[in-house]
Design an enzyme around this catalytic site. Structure first.
Site, PDB file in Angstrom:
ATOM      1  N   PHE A 119       3.439  11.688  -9.181  1.00  0.00           N
ATOM      2  CA  PHE A 119       3.655  10.447  -8.862  1.00  0.00           C
ATOM      3  C   PHE A 119       3.342   9.596 -10.056  1.00  0.00           C
ATOM      4  O   PHE A 119       2.087   9.387 -10.335  1.00  0.00           O
ATOM      5  CB  PHE A 119       3.269   9.818  -7.635  1.00  0.00           C
ATOM      6  CG  PHE A 119       3.966   8.757  -7.146  1.00  0.00           C
ATOM      7  CD1 PHE A 119       5.372   8.908  -6.754  1.00  0.00           C
ATOM      8  CD2 PHE A 119       3.590   7.368  -7.221  1.00  0.00           C
ATOM      9  CE1 PHE A 119       5.971   7.847  -6.046  1.00  0.00           C
ATOM     10  CE2 PHE A 119       4.209   6.166  -6.577  1.00  0.00           C
ATOM     11  CZ  PHE A 119       5.695   6.646  -6.388  1.00  0.00           C
ATOM     12  N   ASP A 177      -6.400  12.026  -5.303  1.00  0.00           N
ATOM     13  CA  ASP A 177      -5.503  11.285  -4.595  1.00  0.00           C
ATOM     14  C   ASP A 177      -4.854  12.015  -3.422  1.00  0.00           C
ATOM     15  O   ASP A 177      -4.115  13.118  -3.342  1.00  0.00           O
ATOM     16  CB  ASP A 177      -4.384  11.124  -5.495  1.00  0.00           C
ATOM     17  CG  ASP A 177      -3.123   9.912  -4.932  1.00  0.00           C
ATOM     18  OD1 ASP A 177      -3.103   9.955  -3.729  1.00  0.00           O
ATOM     19  OD2 ASP A 177      -2.292   9.387  -5.645  1.00  0.00           O
ATOM     20  N   TYR A 186       0.083   4.651   5.145  1.00  0.00           N
ATOM     21  CA  TYR A 186       1.376   4.259   5.684  1.00  0.00           C
ATOM     22  C   TYR A 186       2.346   5.631   5.505  1.00  0.00           C
ATOM     23  O   TYR A 186       3.270   5.543   5.952  1.00  0.00           O
ATOM     24  CB  TYR A 186       2.072   3.183   4.793  1.00  0.00           C
ATOM     25  CG  TYR A 186       2.171   3.316   3.495  1.00  0.00           C
ATOM     26  CD1 TYR A 186       3.114   4.220   2.734  1.00  0.00           C
ATOM     27  CD2 TYR A 186       1.315   2.672   2.459  1.00  0.00           C
ATOM     28  CE1 TYR A 186       3.052   4.273   1.361  1.00  0.00           C
ATOM     29  CE2 TYR A 186       1.477   2.850   1.175  1.00  0.00           C
ATOM     30  CZ  TYR A 186       2.219   3.552   0.757  1.00  0.00           C
ATOM     31  OH  TYR A 186       2.418   3.856  -0.897  1.00  0.00           O
ATOM     32  N   LYS A 187       1.693   6.683   5.052  1.00  0.00           N
ATOM     33  CA  LYS A 187       2.397   8.185   5.259  1.00  0.00           C
ATOM     34  C   LYS A 187       2.009   8.621   6.501  1.00  0.00           C
ATOM     35  O   LYS A 187       2.436   8.251   7.577  1.00  0.00           O
ATOM     36  CB  LYS A 187       2.532   8.785   4.197  1.00  0.00           C
ATOM     37  CG  LYS A 187       2.673   8.132   2.778  1.00  0.00           C
ATOM     38  CD  LYS A 187       2.484   9.087   1.502  1.00  0.00           C
ATOM     39  CE  LYS A 187       2.814   8.408   0.173  1.00  0.00           C
ATOM     40  NZ  LYS A 187       3.991   7.898   0.024  1.00  0.00           N
ATOM     41  N   ARG A 205      14.343  15.705  -0.444  1.00  0.00           N
ATOM     42  CA  ARG A 205      12.912  15.917   0.099  1.00  0.00           C
ATOM     43  C   ARG A 205      12.751  15.582   1.701  1.00  0.00           C
ATOM     44  O   ARG A 205      13.353  14.508   2.022  1.00  0.00           O
ATOM     45  CB  ARG A 205      11.876  14.705  -0.520  1.00  0.00           C
ATOM     46  CG  ARG A 205      10.318  15.286  -0.462  1.00  0.00           C
ATOM     47  CD  ARG A 205       9.685  14.421  -1.367  1.00  0.00           C
ATOM     48  NE  ARG A 205       9.552  13.126  -0.912  1.00  0.00           N
ATOM     49  CZ  ARG A 205       8.573  12.039  -1.285  1.00  0.00           C
ATOM     50  NH1 ARG A 205       7.658  12.364  -2.052  1.00  0.00           N
ATOM     51  NH2 ARG A 205       8.856  10.912  -0.779  1.00  0.00           N
TER      52      ARG A 205
END
Length: 423
Positions: free
Chosen positions: A137, A208, A233-234, A382
């Site tokens: 990312f 991370d 938030y995932k 995904r």
């Protein structure tokens, strides 16, 4: 009979009846009732934004109408607002293999990464290279570039790929900063091995956890990690834009100093001293006033996770993703999908990616059909599998809808070609 947290084998040719039987035997299945999920929707995007806990609405209402609306500024003390970052951090810590006093919930992942990389640079003043994974990312790489620029050229960023990282670590490495689970492919890095390689060269290890926290067992202290960051938030279901978290091993607290010296990180914030003195512990990584409303909602997701066994979550995750791969490859074999995630479940996070030249309109058509995944440029569709609310029959039905879209060429329709701002 209840399924245990062990390897779940997928039959060679699974059918929907097998999926239904698995759901009936699944000890995690009742947890789905704690989430808001629209009827008819199959939500396979929890790796980007988790579903809303049912408790979140009442919690938000309580903060807005009582803590803010009635008690007003008193709530910094009476409702514990001031200590909320630390209290939530202690609640999150067991999910990532950390101890109390090592995790704090605050700010964004990008901000927290800037803090810990800057601290690492200061802790290794005679070294000049930050190592990151180039294909991961990109915000992490952007942040590292900013940290390097702030040194005036003393530090540079080296981007490596998965199999190059270990060999790139040497006596000039400040830190290796790697995302545990790759955001696009889902491949898992060996946290313990890379951390040991970094320490062997005198470097620091920064992790991370955005795509692993809440989806699989993580053992930061077992691996000897120095710092870590991640979002809530995932898989942790904290809500859109909910605050991130930061881990600093206790052995570094007090000597690891971050550069954004805001008043919440001051040793005595309400003394209002003219000069900065850092907190001696974890609170030093705070900057300014935290977003209390969104932070309060993080707790509703954490409370659900703390009811579940992480080994059972991981076992179901591996089974769901294995099932999805098998069904797509069996039922869509003529439609040009190429697996872009590791085939071995042990090497893969809780997501599956397929490459397809027409990936974007295919995903748009899927979303229109009630199967929510996402697209990552240039060609990746995904799918995230959150075991707390995704079932085996969901996987069957999602592939069923994909088969219809591909067999009938639904993705070719004009309305599926236009690009949205967020993909």
């Amino acid at each position: 009979m209840t399924l245990q947290a062990a390897t779940i084998k997928i039959p060679e040719t699974p059918d929907r009846a097998w999926c239904e039987a698995m759901d009936r035997a699944d000890a995690l299945a009742p947890m789905r009732d704690q989430f808001v999920l629209p009827d008819g929707m199959i939500y396979l995007d929890g790796n980007s934004l988790g579903a809303m806990p049912k408790a979140a609405s009442a919690r938000a209402q309580g903060v807005v109408t009582h803590e803010w609306g009635t008690d007003l500024i008193k709530s910094w003390n009476s409702a514990g607002w001031f200590d909320l970052p630390v209290r939530l951090g202690d609640k999150l810590a067991p999910l990532i293999g950390a101890a109390a006093g090592e995790v704090i919930v605050c700010d964004s992942t990008s901000q927290n990464l800037f803090k810990v990389l800057s601290a690492a640079v200061a802790m290794r003043p005679d070294r000049g290279v930050l190592i990151l994974e180039g294909s991961n990312f990109p915000t992490n790489n952007y942040i590292a570039e900013g940290v390097a620029a702030a040194t005036g050229g003393r530090v540079s960023v080296r981007l490596c790929e998965k199999d190059e990282i270990a060999d790139a670590i040497d006596e000039n490495t400040v830190a290796v900063a790697i995302t545990h689970v790759h955001y696009k492919s889902g491949h898992i890095h060996d946290m313990a091995a890379i951390t040991a390689r970094a320490h062997g060269a005198g470097a620091l290890a920064v992790w991370d956890l955005c795509h692993s926290a809440g989806a699989m067992p993580v053992d930061l202290n077992g691996a000897g990690a120095d710092f870590a960051v991640g979002c809530t938030y995932k898989y942790l279901n904290g809500g859109p834009g909910s605050p991130a978290f930061l881990f600093a091993a206790k052995r570094h607290q007090g000597q690891a100093l971050q550069p954004v010296t805001g008043w919440w990180g001051h040793a005595a914030p309400f003394a209002f001293e003219p000069g900065y003195r850092p907190q001696p512990g974890l609170r030093q990584f705070l900057i300014g006033t935290q977003p209390i409303l969104s932070m309060a909602l993080v707790e509703t997701g954490l409370d659900i996770h703390l009811q579940a066994d992480m080994a059972a979550i991981r076992a179901k995750s591996m089974a769901l993703t294995d099932l999805f791969i098998r069904l797509v490859e069996q039922r869509c074999s003529a439609h040009g999908f190429t697996l872009a995630s590791p085939r071995a479940a042990a090497a893969r996070g809780s997501q599956v990616s397929f490459a397809h030249a027409e990936g974007y309109p295919i995903m748009r058509a899927l979303i229109a059909a009630g199967v929510i995944g996402d697209f990552r440029a240039p060609d990746t569709v995904r799918f995230g599998f959150t075991p707390l609310y995704v079932g085996y029959a969901d996987v069957w039905d999602a592939v069923d809808r994909l088969v219809t879209i591909m067999d009938r060429g639904v993705w070719k329709q004009l309305e599926h070609q236009a690009r949205d701002a967020v993909t």
